[in-house]
Motif scaffolding. Structure first.
Motif, PDB file in Angstrom:
ATOM      1  N   GLY A  51       0.872  -1.175   0.000  1.00 38.99           N
ATOM      2  CA  GLY A  51       0.000   0.000   0.000  1.00 38.99           C
ATOM      3  C   GLY A  51       0.908   1.223   0.000  1.00 38.99           C
ATOM      4  O   GLY A  51       2.017   1.182  -0.518  1.00 38.99           O
ATOM      5  N   GLY A  53       2.147   2.297   2.704  1.00 40.59           N
ATOM      6  CA  GLY A  53       3.099   2.043   3.789  1.00 40.59           C
ATOM      7  C   GLY A  53       2.857   2.884   5.038  1.00 40.59           C
ATOM      8  O   GLY A  53       3.644   2.840   5.963  1.00 40.59           O
ATOM      9  N   LEU A  59       0.519   4.475  11.802  1.00 37.59           N
ATOM     10  CA  LEU A  59      -0.612   4.042  12.621  1.00 37.59           C
ATOM     11  C   LEU A  59      -0.266   2.861  13.525  1.00 37.59           C
ATOM     12  O   LEU A  59      -1.081   2.442  14.335  1.00 37.59           O
ATOM     13  CB  LEU A  59      -1.803   3.657  11.721  1.00 37.59           C
ATOM     14  N   CYS A  61      -0.068  -0.086  12.608  1.00 37.99           N
ATOM     15  CA  CYS A  61      -1.023  -1.113  12.209  1.00 37.99           C
ATOM     16  C   CYS A  61      -0.750  -1.496  10.753  1.00 37.99           C
ATOM     17  O   CYS A  61      -1.428  -1.010   9.844  1.00 37.99           O
ATOM     18  CB  CYS A  61      -2.438  -0.551  12.380  1.00 37.99           C
ATOM     19  N   ASN A  65      -2.465  -5.322   1.395  1.00 36.68           N
ATOM     20  CA  ASN A  65      -3.475  -4.980   0.381  1.00 36.68           C
ATOM     21  C   ASN A  65      -3.620  -6.112  -0.624  1.00 36.68           C
ATOM     22  O   ASN A  65      -2.657  -6.787  -0.945  1.00 36.68           O
ATOM     23  CB  ASN A  65      -3.062  -3.725  -0.384  1.00 36.68           C
ATOM     24  N   PHE A 118      -9.569   9.628   5.791  1.00 42.77           N
ATOM     25  CA  PHE A 118      -8.572  10.434   6.521  1.00 42.77           C
ATOM     26  C   PHE A 118      -7.403  10.771   5.597  1.00 42.77           C
ATOM     27  O   PHE A 118      -6.818  11.842   5.679  1.00 42.77           O
ATOM     28  CB  PHE A 118      -8.086   9.669   7.764  1.00 42.77           C
ATOM     29  N   HIS A 129      -5.406  -6.054   8.184  1.00 45.44           N
ATOM     30  CA  HIS A 129      -4.426  -6.091   9.272  1.00 45.44           C
ATOM     31  C   HIS A 129      -4.578  -7.434   9.976  1.00 45.44           C
ATOM     32  O   HIS A 129      -5.621  -7.731  10.563  1.00 45.44           O
ATOM     33  CB  HIS A 129      -4.652  -4.947  10.263  1.00 45.44           C
ATOM     34  N   LEU A 155     -14.827   6.183   8.591  1.00 44.33           N
ATOM     35  CA  LEU A 155     -15.064   7.525   9.110  1.00 44.33           C
ATOM     36  C   LEU A 155     -13.919   8.442   8.722  1.00 44.33           C
ATOM     37  O   LEU A 155     -12.818   7.984   8.413  1.00 44.33           O
ATOM     38  CB  LEU A 155     -15.175   7.470  10.643  1.00 44.33           C
ATOM     39  N   ASP A 170     -11.382  -1.512  17.080  1.00 48.51           N
ATOM     40  CA  ASP A 170     -11.775  -2.482  16.043  1.00 48.51           C
ATOM     41  C   ASP A 170     -11.154  -3.850  16.323  1.00 48.51           C
ATOM     42  O   ASP A 170     -11.807  -4.884  16.181  1.00 48.51           O
ATOM     43  CB  ASP A 170     -11.317  -2.021  14.647  1.00 48.51           C
TER      44      ASP A 170
HETATM   45  C1  LIG Z   1      -9.187  -1.830  11.108  1.00 47.91           C
HETATM   46  C2  LIG Z   1      -8.943  -0.628  10.256  1.00 47.91           C
HETATM   47  C3  LIG Z   1      -9.857   0.421  10.292  1.00 47.91           C
HETATM   48  C4  LIG Z   1      -9.660   1.564   9.510  1.00 47.91           C
HETATM   49  N1  LIG Z   1     -10.579   2.574   9.556  1.00 47.91           N
HETATM   50  C5  LIG Z   1     -10.390   3.690   8.820  1.00 47.91           C
HETATM   51  C6  LIG Z   1     -11.335   4.762   8.838  1.00 47.91           C
HETATM   52  O1  LIG Z   1     -12.395   4.700   9.485  1.00 47.91           O
HETATM   53  N2  LIG Z   1     -11.067   5.871   8.109  1.00 47.91           N
HETATM   54  C7  LIG Z   1      -9.922   5.993   7.370  1.00 47.91           C
HETATM   55  O2  LIG Z   1      -9.730   7.027   6.746  1.00 47.91           O
HETATM   56  N3  LIG Z   1      -9.035   4.988   7.288  1.00 47.91           N
HETATM   57  C8  LIG Z   1      -9.235   3.837   8.013  1.00 47.91           C
HETATM   58  N4  LIG Z   1      -8.331   2.828   7.969  1.00 47.91           N
HETATM   59  C9  LIG Z   1      -7.324   2.833   6.914  1.00 47.91           C
HETATM   60  C10 LIG Z   1      -6.035   3.449   7.284  1.00 47.91           C
HETATM   61  O3  LIG Z   1      -6.171   4.818   7.025  1.00 47.91           O
HETATM   62  C11 LIG Z   1      -5.053   2.784   6.348  1.00 47.91           C
HETATM   63  O4  LIG Z   1      -4.802   1.485   6.772  1.00 47.91           O
HETATM   64  C12 LIG Z   1      -3.844   3.621   6.229  1.00 47.91           C
HETATM   65  O5  LIG Z   1      -4.150   4.638   5.318  1.00 47.91           O
HETATM   66  C13 LIG Z   1      -2.616   2.874   5.758  1.00 47.91           C
HETATM   67  O6  LIG Z   1      -2.680   2.578   4.425  1.00 47.91           O
HETATM   68  P1  LIG Z   1      -1.340   2.383   3.604  1.00 47.91           P
HETATM   69  O7  LIG Z   1      -0.559   1.284   4.295  1.00 47.91           O
HETATM   70  O8  LIG Z   1      -1.799   2.014   2.234  1.00 47.91           O
HETATM   71  O9  LIG Z   1      -0.580   3.674   3.641  1.00 47.91           O
HETATM   72  C14 LIG Z   1      -8.507   1.667   8.715  1.00 47.91           C
HETATM   73  C15 LIG Z   1      -7.582   0.611   8.671  1.00 47.91           C
HETATM   74  C16 LIG Z   1      -7.789  -0.520   9.446  1.00 47.91           C
HETATM   75  C17 LIG Z   1      -6.795  -1.636   9.394  1.00 47.91           C
END
Ligand SMILES: Cc1cc2nc3c(=O)[nH]c(=O)nc-3n(C[C@H](O)[C@H](O)[C@H](O)COP(=O)(O)O)c2cc1C
Length: 201
Positions: A51, A53, A59, A61, A65, A118, A129, A155, A170
């Motif tokens: 993704g 990253g 995060l 977390c 993808n 976000f 995850h 959200l 979550d």
């Molecule tokens: C359980 C979980 C819940 C998430 N909830 C939201 C959310 O409500 N709103 C949001 O903008 N992103 C949410 N995310 C997404 C994170 O923003 C996303 O994993 C982050 O952008 C990292 O993505 P990347 O590794 O592609 O950079 C969530 C991700 C996970 C794993």
């Protein structure tokens, strides 16, 4: 209800509701019926892609993808949001693998399906995850997942800390919800490769 795939056809990304303190303090700690209900279980499979990253770095977390074609089974029947279930990373077919026996078990997972309001992504993604501490990256490895239930809508957030806090909730909600006999039995589902591992207890 519009499915994620239908929303993806719209010229603009739909606006996501803003997370509020009331939402955070009134979240249920267990979700879904006592057994998975239609359209669940939903089977997903495909090679793990990188993704942006940010999940791991920003995060705490990390997420795995799946390619576009691998997310159709869920995006064509379900709305955007956060889901729970089980996932398994498979050892590479050539037998050369950095993953250990513990890594290739079936583990609980949480999944975000949507545009990450976000971060204002333009492309629909399914980010999984896996609730397990992996010793190395597993980009390129095949992953199987079974989605068993819905947790909440996607959200928008005013702070990264609030998003991190909700993801932690979550994870707890997913573990509580999976900790029921009719969900636990999917850990041994034939969708997973149980020949290379014994499902984690
Ligand atoms: C359980 C979980 C819940 C998430 N909830 C939201 C959310 O409500 N709103 C949001 O903008 N992103 C949410 N995310 C997404 C994170 O923003 C996303 O994993 C982050 O952008 C990292 O993505 P990347 O590794 O592609 O950079 C969530 C991700 C996970 C794993």
């Amino acid at each position: 209800m519009a499915t994620a795939a239908e929303l993806a056809q719209l010229p603009e990304r739909p606006e996501a509701p803003r997370q509020t303190t009331q939402f955070r303090t009134t979240r249920p700690q267990i979700v879904g019926a006592d057994a998975p209900e239609s359209p669940f279980p939903i089977l997903l499979a495909g090679p793990v892609q990188r993704g942006f990253g940010r999940g791991g770095k920003e995060l705490g977390c990390p997420t795995a993808n799946l390619p576009d074609e691998s997310i159709t089974p869920i995006s064509s029947v379900a709305k955007t949001g956060v889901y729970y279930g089980y996932a398994q990373v498979l050892p590479s077919k050539d037998g050369k693998t950095e993953l250990c026996q513990d890594d290739i078990r079936v583990h609980p997972m949480v999944m975000s399906l949507g545009w990450n309001p976000f971060y204002k992504n333009e492309v629909l993604t399914a980010e999984i995850h896996i609730m397990h501490e992996f010793r190395s990256d597993f980009y390129g490895y095949d992953m199987n997942a079974l989605v068993l239930g819905y947790i909440r809508p996607e959200l928008d957030y005013t702070s990264r800390e609030a998003l991190i806090e909700d993801i932690e909730v979550d994870k707890r909600v997913a573990l509580n919800s999976l900790n029921r006999p009719e969900y636990e039995k999917y850990k041994k589902d034939l969708h997973f490769d149980l020949s290379c591992t014994i499902a984690s207890s």
